[in-house]
Design a protein around this motif. Structure first.
Motif, mmCIF file in Angstrom:
data_model
loop_
_atom_site.group_PDB
_atom_site.id
_atom_site.type_symbol
_atom_site.label_atom_id
_atom_site.label_comp_id
_atom_site.label_asym_id
_atom_site.label_seq_id
_atom_site.Cartn_x
_atom_site.Cartn_y
_atom_site.Cartn_z
ATOM 1 N N LEU A 140 0.824 -1.207 0.000
ATOM 2 C CA LEU A 140 0.000 0.000 0.000
ATOM 3 C C LEU A 140 0.857 1.256 0.000
ATOM 4 N N ARG A 141 1.881 1.267 0.827
ATOM 5 C CA ARG A 141 2.752 2.456 0.872
ATOM 6 C C ARG A 141 3.394 2.697 -0.489
ATOM 7 N N GLY A 142 3.803 1.631 -1.144
ATOM 8 C CA GLY A 142 4.434 1.784 -2.446
ATOM 9 C C GLY A 142 3.475 2.230 -3.534
ATOM 10 N N SER A 143 2.196 1.885 -3.374
ATOM 11 C CA SER A 143 1.214 2.218 -4.415
ATOM 12 C C SER A 143 0.683 3.639 -4.295
ATOM 13 N N GLY A 144 0.599 4.145 -3.072
ATOM 14 C CA GLY A 144 0.002 5.459 -2.850
ATOM 15 C C GLY A 144 -1.506 5.484 -3.040
ATOM 16 N N LEU A 145 -2.146 4.323 -3.107
ATOM 17 C CA LEU A 145 -3.578 4.243 -3.362
ATOM 18 C C LEU A 145 -4.371 4.181 -2.062
ATOM 19 N N ARG A 146 -5.617 4.625 -2.130
ATOM 20 C CA ARG A 146 -6.512 4.546 -0.984
ATOM 21 C C ARG A 146 -6.947 3.104 -0.771
ATOM 22 N N CYS A 147 -7.084 2.708 0.497
ATOM 23 C CA CYS A 147 -7.510 1.346 0.823
ATOM 24 C C CYS A 147 -8.921 1.375 1.398
ATOM 25 N N VAL A 148 -9.796 0.507 0.889
ATOM 26 C CA VAL A 148 -11.179 0.473 1.372
ATOM 27 C C VAL A 148 -11.365 -0.514 2.515
ATOM 28 N N GLY A 149 -10.388 -1.395 2.727
ATOM 29 C CA GLY A 149 -10.504 -2.396 3.779
ATOM 30 C C GLY A 149 -9.628 -3.587 3.450
ATOM 31 N N ALA A 150 -9.734 -4.620 4.290
ATOM 32 C CA ALA A 150 -8.866 -5.784 4.140
ATOM 33 C C ALA A 150 -9.667 -7.062 4.284
ATOM 34 N N GLY A 151 -9.272 -8.096 3.535
ATOM 35 C CA GLY A 151 -9.922 -9.399 3.607
ATOM 36 C C GLY A 151 -8.885 -10.503 3.706
ATOM 37 N N LEU A 152 -9.201 -11.543 4.466
ATOM 38 C CA LEU A 152 -8.287 -12.648 4.701
ATOM 39 C C LEU A 152 -8.959 -13.969 4.351
ATOM 40 N N ALA A 153 -8.270 -14.819 3.597
ATOM 41 C CA ALA A 153 -8.736 -16.163 3.276
ATOM 42 C C ALA A 153 -7.902 -17.170 4.049
ATOM 43 N N VAL A 154 -8.570 -18.099 4.738
ATOM 44 C CA VAL A 154 -7.869 -19.111 5.524
ATOM 45 C C VAL A 154 -8.392 -20.498 5.172
ATOM 46 N N PRO A 155 -7.539 -21.546 5.278
ATOM 47 C CA PRO A 155 -7.966 -22.907 4.944
ATOM 48 C C PRO A 155 -8.664 -23.581 6.116
ATOM 49 N N SER A 156 -9.776 -22.998 6.519
ATOM 50 C CA SER A 156 -10.535 -23.518 7.656
ATOM 51 C C SER A 156 -11.952 -22.995 7.566
ATOM 52 N N ALA A 157 -12.886 -23.766 8.106
ATOM 53 C CA ALA A 157 -14.214 -23.208 8.317
ATOM 54 C C ALA A 157 -14.090 -22.055 9.306
ATOM 55 N N VAL A 158 -14.784 -20.952 9.019
ATOM 56 C CA VAL A 158 -14.746 -19.787 9.896
ATOM 57 C C VAL A 158 -16.112 -19.650 10.553
ATOM 58 N N ALA A 159 -16.166 -19.909 11.845
ATOM 59 C CA ALA A 159 -17.430 -19.914 12.572
ATOM 60 C C ALA A 159 -17.911 -18.495 12.821
ATOM 61 N N GLU A 160 -19.198 -18.278 12.613
ATOM 62 C CA GLU A 160 -19.827 -16.991 12.853
ATOM 63 C C GLU A 160 -20.640 -17.062 14.152
ATOM 64 N N PRO A 161 -20.778 -15.946 14.872
ATOM 65 C CA PRO A 161 -20.357 -14.590 14.488
ATOM 66 C C PRO A 161 -18.962 -14.208 14.961
#
Length: 404
Positions: A140-161
């Motif tokens: 991000l620092r190198g791009s100088g672009l605005r960030c709207v948020g972040a998302g993470l993918a993991v190899p596991s079921a992700v229990a909600e909430p």
């Protein structure tokens, strides 16, 4: 305010509720021109123009200043619409058994930058997530672009909430690790703007493929894929992931396809997870897995270069038959209108598409009545793109509220 300005403001006020739907149409490639946007939204040309202008002012899309028409088309030329290549991005991160990767992803599923992937994963999720976020922050620092948020993918079921990794079986992480909380903390600590989200890697691959890849246009999309280890599944219904009551739906890896087969990590035996993943293929082909590259890459390379070898072809046919049996059961239960396959399953489909489709058709009720299209996933790093989709979703829902 003069009359013309008042009229324009009124049109835009009426169109504010259409900003999100309009952005999603451009984002998914379904509105390449303002004329198509007008028709898809069911609004007047003036309102569609005001909506497009507002999205352009937010830095999200570009409106071609010169209307154009495709060769041979009739009617009034229309302004072309496209995502803004210099617009905001989402930080996407993925962790799997053989490493992690970070990327910046813009609208349209376009990968703007990717950090070199790490090839070792610590048993401490906080350390791993801190490292992948740091890699993304540097991008991000190198791009100088605005960030709207972040998302993470993991190899596991992700229990909600709560956002806990319920069964990170192919990582040395503790069951129930609070991955969403840890990821969000690391994102805030790195000074990255926007909310942080976490999801299962195959769920996110399916979401990305539905919006930008082989699943586009499907109403009931079933995705089944291997990672570097194991097998996962996902279902997208009318554009939204079906995750069940607590985020745990479509754990297809633990569907039994060989009752007397290999012991599974879940405590069962003969699950898709251990009967059709890269380790199962290498074992069936009589190959010892090497440490140089991931099991998935070793399996793909074996199919590419040694498919005529009797042992390799036999192993492929064995896994195809087991995969087909599992897919047929899912077709009987879910009745999807399209199936897409990723990871090693994509390579198996490409190696012998007729065999896999025949098994599914023969063993499924709906397959016998006409068959279900079975296609290969088409996006590179689709779980990363899907992780970015999580971060983009608030913007797609309400661009003004998300970007102010």
């Amino acid at each position: 305010m003069n009359g013309k300005a008042t009229h324009t403001k009124t049109r835009l006020d009426r169109g504010r509720g259409a900003l999100g739907p309009a952005l999603e149409l451009v984002h998914t490639g379904r509105a390449p021109t303002r004329a198509v946007l007008t028709a898809e939204l069911g609004v007047t040309r003036a309102t569609a123009g005001a909506v497009a202008a507002e999205l352009e002012a937010l830095g999200l899309i570009q409106v071609d200043s010169r209307p154009g028409a495709a060769a041979g088309s009739q009617g009034r030329p229309s302004h072309r619409l496209a995502v803004n290549d210099s617009g905001p991005v989402a930080l996407a991160a993925q962790v799997h058994a053989d490493g992690f990767r970070a990327a910046l992803v813009g609208l349209g599923g376009r990968t703007v930058a990717t950090a070199p992937g790490c090839v070792t994963v610590s048993a401490d999720p906080a350390q791993v997530l801190g490292e992948v976020v740091d890699a993304g922050a540097e991008l991000l620092r190198g791009s100088g672009l605005r960030c709207v948020g972040a998302g993470l993918a993991v190899p596991s079921a992700v229990a909600e909430p709560d956002g806990t990794a319920l069964n990170p079986l192919h990582l040395a992480w503790p069951a129930g690790a609070p991955v969403r909380e840890i990821f969000a903390e690391r994102v805030r600590a790195a000074g990255i703007e926007g909310p942080a989200f976490t999801g299962n890697d195959v769920n996110l691959a399916a979401l990305a493929e539905h919006r930008h890849g082989a699943g586009r246009g499907a109403q009931h999309l079933l995705c089944v894929a291997t990672g570097h280890r194991g097998v996962g599944g996902a279902l997208v219904l009318d554009g939204r992931l079906h995750t069940g009551s607590s985020g745990l739906a479509l754990e297809v890896g633990h569907l039994t396809v060989s009752p007397e087969g290999r012991p599974c990590y879940c405590g069962g035996r003969g699950c898709l997870d251990v009967e059709t993943d890269p380790l199962a293929f290498l074992t069936a082909a009589g190959r010892d897995p090497g440490p140089e590259v991931s099991l998935l890459e070793q399996s793909r390379e074996l199919l590419r270069t040694e498919y005529e070898d009797v042992a390799v072809r036999g192993a492929a046919e064995e896994l195809i038959d087991r995969l087909g049996l599992g897919l047929a059961g899912l077709v009987n239960i879910l009745n999807p209108d399209r199936i897409i396959l990723g990871g090693l399953h994509k390579a198996l489909l490409e190696a012998d598409p007729d065999r896999l489709r025949a098994v599914v058709a023969d063993r499924s009720l709906w397959g016998r009545s006409g068959g279900v299209p079975i296609l290969a996933c088409s996006l590179d790093h689709n779980s990363l793109v899907g992780a970015a989709e999580l971060a983009w979703q608030p913007v797609l829902d309400d661009p003004l509220a998300a970007l102010g």
